[in-house]
Design a protein around this motif. Structure first.
Motif, PDB file in Angstrom:
ATOM      1  N   ARG A 251      72.233  -0.564 -28.934  1.00 63.20           N
ATOM      2  CA  ARG A 251      70.895   0.158 -28.496  1.00 63.20           C
ATOM      3  C   ARG A 251      71.366   0.314 -26.968  1.00 63.20           C
ATOM      4  NH1 ARG A 251      67.848   3.913 -28.422  1.00 63.20           N
ATOM      5  NH2 ARG A 251      65.812   3.310 -27.892  1.00 63.20           N
TER       6      ARG A 251
ATOM      7  N   GLU B 282      73.284   3.140 -26.248  1.00 63.69           N
ATOM      8  CA  GLU B 282      72.571   4.491 -26.701  1.00 63.69           C
ATOM      9  C   GLU B 282      71.496   4.863 -25.455  1.00 63.69           C
ATOM     10  OE1 GLU B 282      70.381   4.172 -30.205  1.00 63.69           O
ATOM     11  OE2 GLU B 282      72.130   4.004 -31.585  1.00 63.69           O
ATOM     12  N   LEU B 283      70.909   3.762 -24.915  1.00 59.47           N
ATOM     13  CA  LEU B 283      69.758   3.938 -23.890  1.00 59.47           C
ATOM     14  C   LEU B 283      70.538   4.253 -22.645  1.00 59.47           C
ATOM     15  CD1 LEU B 283      67.280   0.921 -24.638  1.00 59.47           C
ATOM     16  CD2 LEU B 283      66.946   3.482 -24.663  1.00 59.47           C
TER      17      LEU B 283
ATOM     18  N   ALA C 299      73.088   5.980 -22.269  1.00 61.55           N
ATOM     19  CA  ALA C 299      73.529   7.570 -22.184  1.00 61.55           C
ATOM     20  C   ALA C 299      72.392   8.169 -21.967  1.00 61.55           C
ATOM     21  CB  ALA C 299      74.241   7.642 -23.680  1.00 61.55           C
ATOM     22  N   GLU C 300      70.842   7.636 -22.682  1.00 59.23           N
ATOM     23  CA  GLU C 300      69.717   8.594 -22.439  1.00 59.23           C
ATOM     24  C   GLU C 300      69.337   8.449 -20.736  1.00 59.23           C
ATOM     25  OE1 GLU C 300      67.026   7.306 -25.149  1.00 59.23           O
ATOM     26  OE2 GLU C 300      68.578   7.462 -26.823  1.00 59.23           O
ATOM     27  N   LEU C 301      69.717   7.241 -20.390  1.00 57.43           N
ATOM     28  CA  LEU C 301      68.950   7.119 -19.235  1.00 57.43           C
ATOM     29  C   LEU C 301      69.835   7.250 -17.798  1.00 57.43           C
ATOM     30  CD1 LEU C 301      66.595   4.123 -20.218  1.00 57.43           C
ATOM     31  CD2 LEU C 301      65.980   6.549 -19.711  1.00 57.43           C
TER      32      LEU C 301
END
Length: 137
Positions: free
Chosen positions: A53, A56-57, A59-61
């Motif tokens: 997780r 994932e974050l 990559a998003e942020l």
């Protein structure tokens, strides 16, 4: 301190018996983890699902994560600091190799001593330390 030693958070392998300083590591040579730490920190490390997780974050942020997701077991991370208010001197900036201890964030100051980040700044985000370069000694 707990008498229980949880499995390796990276591979679920068996932990080594505690040494005289209550430190352990993973016994699975295929794991690749070089973690060697106090049993309290070992038992409070994120699970593989939590690491997924976090990735994932990141990559998003763009790599920065909310500070409430940061490890509080002394693990080193980079932190983002902002002034408490408009009257506080200084600009928002990054501090590398910070850690959480005694209820607050710390980093090494310009003169080599540890400084409380929360004294002058508000810690808003963190970023895991990057992996060392390939082939680094």
């Amino acid at each position: 301190m707990s008498n229980e030693i949880k499995p390796c958070p990276f591979c679920e392998g068996d932990p080594a018996p505690l040494d005289e300083n209550n430190h352990t590591s993973c016994t699975n040579v295929a794991c690749g983890s070089t973690a060697y730490m106090h049993v309290d920190a070992w038992n409070n490390r994120p699970t593989m699902e939590a690491y997924a997780r976090i990735e994932e974050l990141e990559a998003e942020l763009g790599g920065w994560l909310p500070i409430d997701m940061a490890p509080t077991n002394g693990e080193r991370v980079d932190i983002w600091l902002e002034p408490h208010d408009a009257f506080e001197s200084g600009n928002a900036h990054r501090r590398a190799n910070a850690y959480f201890q005694r209820g607050e964030w710390w980093f090494q100051g310009n003169r080599g001593h540890d400084v409380s980040a929360s004294y002058h700044w508000r810690v808003t985000h963190f970023m895991p330390l990057p992996s060392p370069p390939t082939g680094a000694a």
